[in-house]
Design a protein around this motif. Structure first.
Motif, short mmCIF file in Angstrom:
data_model
loop_
_atom_site.label_atom_id
_atom_site.label_comp_id
_atom_site.label_asym_id
_atom_site.label_seq_id
_atom_site.Cartn_x
_atom_site.Cartn_y
_atom_site.Cartn_z
N THR A 9 0.83 -1.21 0.00
CA THR A 9 0.00 0.00 0.00
C THR A 9 0.87 1.26 0.00
O THR A 9 0.41 2.32 -0.41
N GLN A 10 2.10 1.13 0.49
CA GLN A 10 3.06 2.22 0.45
C GLN A 10 4.46 1.63 0.31
O GLN A 10 4.66 0.45 0.54
N PRO A 41 3.91 1.19 -5.07
CA PRO A 41 2.71 1.02 -4.22
C PRO A 41 1.45 0.86 -5.09
O PRO A 41 1.29 1.53 -6.10
#
Length: 74
Positions: A9-10, A41
Motif C-alpha cells: 500500500t506504500q 505502491p
C-alpha cells in the motif's frame, strides 16, 4: 520468502539494528524474483521470491568488562 501475490500500500521502509556494544562490520544483500527495487505502491506482484542474506561481526574486541548484555552483572 515466497508469495503467489504481493501488494504494497506504500513503499516499505526497513531498518536493521544490532543491540549491544562494539563496532560492527555488516553486509546485506537480497535476491529478488519478480519484485523490483523500489516497489510500486498499489501494484500487485505475482510469484515473488525474496532471499535475504545478512552477515555481521564485531570489528574489534569489546571493552574490558563489557559483554553487551545489560543484565550480566546481576
Amino acid at each position: 520468502m515466497y508469495a503467489r501475490r504481493l501488494r504494497f500500500t506504500q513503499e516499505p521502509r526497513t531498518v536493521v539494528r544490532f543491540p549491544g556494544t562494539g563496532k560492527r562490520e555488516s553486509l546485506s544483500h537480497s535476491d529478488r524474483t519478480h519484485l523490483p527495487d523500489p516497489v510500486i505502491p498499489g501494484h500487485t506482484y505475482q510469484d515473488v521470491t525474496v532471499a535475504y542474506h545478512l552477515a555481521t561481526r564485531l570489528a574489534e574486541e569489546p571493552e574490558a568488562g563489557r559483554s553487551g548484555d545489560d543484565d550480566a552483572d546481576e
